[in-house]
Every structure is written in C-alpha cells, then in structure tokens.
Motif scaffolding. Structure first.
Motif, PDB file in Angstrom:
ATOM      1  N   VAL A 102      -2.353 -15.098  -9.754  1.00 40.97           N
ATOM      2  CA  VAL A 102      -2.902 -14.123  -8.810  1.00 40.97           C
ATOM      3  C   VAL A 102      -3.117 -12.828  -9.577  1.00 40.97           C
ATOM      4  CG1 VAL A 102      -2.583 -12.832  -6.668  1.00 40.97           C
ATOM      5  CG2 VAL A 102      -1.695 -15.177  -6.862  1.00 40.97           C
ATOM      6  N   VAL A 103      -4.371 -12.350  -9.590  1.00 39.91           N
ATOM      7  CA  VAL A 103      -4.726 -11.116 -10.279  1.00 39.91           C
ATOM      8  C   VAL A 103      -4.903 -10.017  -9.235  1.00 39.91           C
ATOM      9  CG1 VAL A 103      -6.469  -9.958 -11.693  1.00 39.91           C
ATOM     10  CG2 VAL A 103      -5.810 -12.329 -12.197  1.00 39.91           C
ATOM     11  N   VAL A 104      -4.169  -8.927  -9.416  1.00 40.42           N
ATOM     12  CA  VAL A 104      -4.195  -7.820  -8.457  1.00 40.42           C
ATOM     13  C   VAL A 104      -4.746  -6.580  -9.151  1.00 40.42           C
ATOM     14  CG1 VAL A 104      -2.855  -6.452  -6.815  1.00 40.42           C
ATOM     15  CG2 VAL A 104      -2.125  -8.793  -7.369  1.00 40.42           C
ATOM     16  N   ASP A 105      -5.795  -6.005  -8.570  1.00 44.16           N
ATOM     17  CA  ASP A 105      -6.405  -4.784  -9.108  1.00 44.16           C
ATOM     18  C   ASP A 105      -6.004  -3.617  -8.221  1.00 44.16           C
ATOM     19  OD1 ASP A 105      -7.942  -3.108 -10.662  1.00 44.16           O
ATOM     20  OD2 ASP A 105      -9.828  -3.611  -9.677  1.00 44.16           O
ATOM     21  N   CYS A 106      -5.299  -2.638  -8.796  1.00 39.32           N
ATOM     22  CA  CYS A 106      -4.786  -1.507  -8.033  1.00 39.32           C
ATOM     23  C   CYS A 106      -5.742  -0.320  -8.100  1.00 39.32           C
ATOM     24  CB  CYS A 106      -3.422  -1.075  -8.571  1.00 39.32           C
ATOM     25  SG  CYS A 106      -2.111  -2.287  -8.316  1.00 39.32           S
ATOM     26  N   PRO A 107      -5.704   0.560  -7.095  1.00 37.88           N
ATOM     27  CA  PRO A 107      -6.516   1.778  -7.149  1.00 37.88           C
ATOM     28  C   PRO A 107      -5.936   2.771  -8.142  1.00 37.88           C
ATOM     29  CG  PRO A 107      -5.101   1.807  -5.207  1.00 37.88           C
ATOM     30  CD  PRO A 107      -4.927   0.458  -5.837  1.00 37.88           C
ATOM     31  N   GLY A 108      -6.729   3.788  -8.474  1.00 36.39           N
ATOM     32  CA  GLY A 108      -6.273   4.815  -9.411  1.00 36.39           C
ATOM     33  C   GLY A 108      -5.463   5.887  -8.736  1.00 36.39           C
ATOM     34  N   ALA A 109      -4.520   5.482  -7.913  1.00 30.93           N
ATOM     35  CA  ALA A 109      -3.638   6.409  -7.195  1.00 30.93           C
ATOM     36  C   ALA A 109      -2.450   5.610  -6.680  1.00 30.93           C
ATOM     37  CB  ALA A 109      -4.371   7.081  -6.034  1.00 30.93           C
ATOM     38  N   LEU A 110      -1.352   6.301  -6.406  1.00 29.16           N
ATOM     39  CA  LEU A 110      -0.197   5.630  -5.817  1.00 29.16           C
ATOM     40  C   LEU A 110      -0.405   5.494  -4.318  1.00 29.16           C
ATOM     41  CD1 LEU A 110       2.626   4.429  -6.014  1.00 29.16           C
ATOM     42  CD2 LEU A 110       3.558   6.738  -5.770  1.00 29.16           C
ATOM     43  N   THR A 111      -0.462   4.263  -3.851  1.00 24.64           N
ATOM     44  CA  THR A 111      -0.584   3.971  -2.434  1.00 24.64           C
ATOM     45  C   THR A 111       0.526   2.985  -2.067  1.00 24.64           C
ATOM     46  OG1 THR A 111      -2.007   2.022  -2.714  1.00 24.64           O
ATOM     47  CG2 THR A 111      -3.096   4.196  -2.636  1.00 24.64           C
ATOM     48  N   PRO A 112       0.823   2.817  -0.776  1.00 22.73           N
ATOM     49  CA  PRO A 112       1.826   1.810  -0.402  1.00 22.73           C
ATOM     50  C   PRO A 112       1.494   0.423  -0.936  1.00 22.73           C
ATOM     51  CG  PRO A 112       1.390   3.250   1.458  1.00 22.73           C
ATOM     52  CD  PRO A 112       0.392   3.617   0.398  1.00 22.73           C
ATOM     53  N   LEU A 113       0.212   0.040  -0.935  1.00 21.76           N
ATOM     54  CA  LEU A 113      -0.172  -1.282  -1.435  1.00 21.76           C
ATOM     55  C   LEU A 113       0.028  -1.399  -2.942  1.00 21.76           C
ATOM     56  CD1 LEU A 113      -3.425  -1.991   0.617  1.00 21.76           C
ATOM     57  CD2 LEU A 113      -1.256  -3.234   0.791  1.00 21.76           C
ATOM     58  N   SER A 114      -0.335  -0.348  -3.706  1.00 23.41           N
ATOM     59  CA  SER A 114      -0.159  -0.438  -5.156  1.00 23.41           C
ATOM     60  C   SER A 114       1.318  -0.444  -5.529  1.00 23.41           C
ATOM     61  CB  SER A 114      -0.886   0.705  -5.859  1.00 23.41           C
ATOM     62  OG  SER A 114      -0.341   1.958  -5.530  1.00 23.41           O
ATOM     63  N   ALA A 115       2.153   0.271  -4.780  1.00 22.02           N
ATOM     64  CA  ALA A 115       3.592   0.230  -5.038  1.00 22.02           C
ATOM     65  C   ALA A 115       4.147  -1.175  -4.798  1.00 22.02           C
ATOM     66  CB  ALA A 115       4.314   1.247  -4.151  1.00 22.02           C
TER      67      ALA A 115
END
Length: 266
Positions: A102-115
C-alpha cells in the motif's frame, strides 16, 4: 499483511507524488499488487495519475498494470467530528486485504490523516531537495559552523511515531531520506548539506537513498498516466539513453528501499 510505504514530509514541492508514482509503477511492473491512498484531499496527484492511466489504457487499447485506489473521500462519515481515524483505518484495512503493498502519498503539511499514515508506515520515504530550506524541516543548523543544533518539527513528529510504535510492540519504522533533484552544480553546498545530513542521521536514525534527478521525463508523462517504465508496452515512449539512465535511477531508488521478497522486473 501488505507492506505500507508512506511518502511524507511537511513541505510541498519536494517530489513526494512524483516519487510515489514511480515507485508504485516499479512495484506493478515487478508483478506486485499495489493499493494507493492519496491523502492530499485537494491536489490528489497520485490518484489523478491513475485516473489518467485508466483513461489512456482504454483509449489506446493497451493493457497497463494498475493500482487499486483507496477512496478516503468515499467514506460515509467524512463530515462527522473525528472522522479521519475510522476512515483511514477502514480504507487501509481494505487495501491490505487485497494488495502486496500500500503506497500512501501525504500532503505537504501536518494533517490528522498524514499523522495517521506516518504512524502506520513500515517504510517512510522523505524526499528532500538539496536546499537548506528543505533541510530546516528536519533540523536546525548553526549558520557559522554548519553543525546540527537539534531536530526540527518533522523529525520530532517522526520520532514520536516511531516511539509510539515501539511502545505498542510493533515493528520499527524504516525511515529513508531521499536526496532529490540533485544538481551537478554547487558542489560545495551539496557537500555541506551531506555532512549535516550524516550528522543528523546518526542522531535520529534514518537511512540515505539517492532520489530522482530533475529530469523532464519524470513529469511529462503525467497527463497520460504513464512512467518511463511503461516503455515496453507503449510505443509513444522513446527509447533513448537519457531514458535508460532515468529508469536506472528508479531501479536504484527501489533497491535502496530494501523491500523484502521483491524481485525487480524492469
């Protein structure tokens, strides 16, 4: 269980999505089944790449290996308070049941989902442009001596994720910092940044990998949903020495990830 690869840092423009597209393509061309999660809810570059890919395959009647898309936005309770954790876990669990990776691409900011993604990562890949602006995300540097004064906000967040994983008895997160878009110019600056990264890696425990060079071919095929790894299936991708060198860069990057039981086939 499938292995979770997370591409993340808290700065835009570092090349997370471009790297995620090419690593996913490499896994697919090596025969692995791959699911993707795009957590940048506005830009959705990784998701758009595979939508473009499906459209190209249909219009050109070509059989391209495809990733399974995990739709966070399709979660039914997305407007309720605290929706992120159950939505993320539901989509991730569904992909893990069907995919090798599973490849996960995170946004360029700290969000609840990226954490949540960082906490779930088996392999965390942090692309880093060769710039002190990008390096400041990882650590603070003494401007006179170039010595690392201490970790910065993103390193502290990753440290917390690794600590919590250890306390829960989970496997350690393999953290890789990929120096991206390296230039052959300004060797003095590259050397200084390399020394600072070496110092920091000893303190907080990440590995180095060579990222992708600043080549047009890594970006120009996005509207078709293609990468240069599709060259054997799509005649529109020219065979030339620069593309051979670019494919080798992708191969070297994937090898540096040291993914178990993966045999590259491109």
């Amino acid at each position: 269980m499938s292995r979770i690869l997370v591409f993340g840092n808290e700065k835009g423009g570092a090349g997370k999505s471009t790297m995620a597209m090419h690593v996913t393509s490499a896994l697919l061309h090596s025969g692995a089944s791959v699911g993707i999660m795009d957590l940048d809810m506005r830009q959705i570059s990784l998701k758009r790449f595979f939508e473009n890919r499906e459209a190209f395959a249909a219009s050109h009647k070509v059989d391209l290996p495809m990733a399974r898309i995990g739709e966070i936005a399709a979660f039914e309770d997305i407007t309720s308070p605290g929706w992120e954790k159950p939505a993320f876990e539901s989509v991730l669990t569904g992909l893990q049941a069907q995919c090798d990776y599973v490849v996960v691409d995170c946004p360029g900011a700290l969000t609840p989902l990226s954490a949540l993604a960082h906490a779930a990562a088996d392999t965390l890949i942090t692309p880093l442009n060769d710039s002190y602006i990008d390096f400041d995300l990882l650590a603070r540097v003494d401007p006179e001596t170039n010595a690392v004064k201490g970790p910065s906000i993103y390193s502290e967040m990753v440290w917390d994720a690794r600590k919590n994983r250890a306390l829960a008895g989970g496997k350690p997160i393999d953290w890789i910092v990929a120096r991206n878009r390296l230039s052959s110019l300004n060797m003095h600056n590259k050397r200084k940044l390399g020394d600072a990264l070496t110092d920091l890696s000893k303190r907080i425990g990440f590995r180095f990998a060579a990222g992708l060079s600043d080549r047009v071919v890594f970006r120009e095929l996005f509207p078709q949903g293609l990468t240069l790894l599709d060259h054997k299936l799509v005649s529109e991708i020219p065979t030339k020495m620069s593309n051979v060198a670019a494919r080798q860069e992708v191969r070297d990057l994937v090898l540096e990830l040291k993914l178990p039981d993966l045999e590259l086939a491109f």
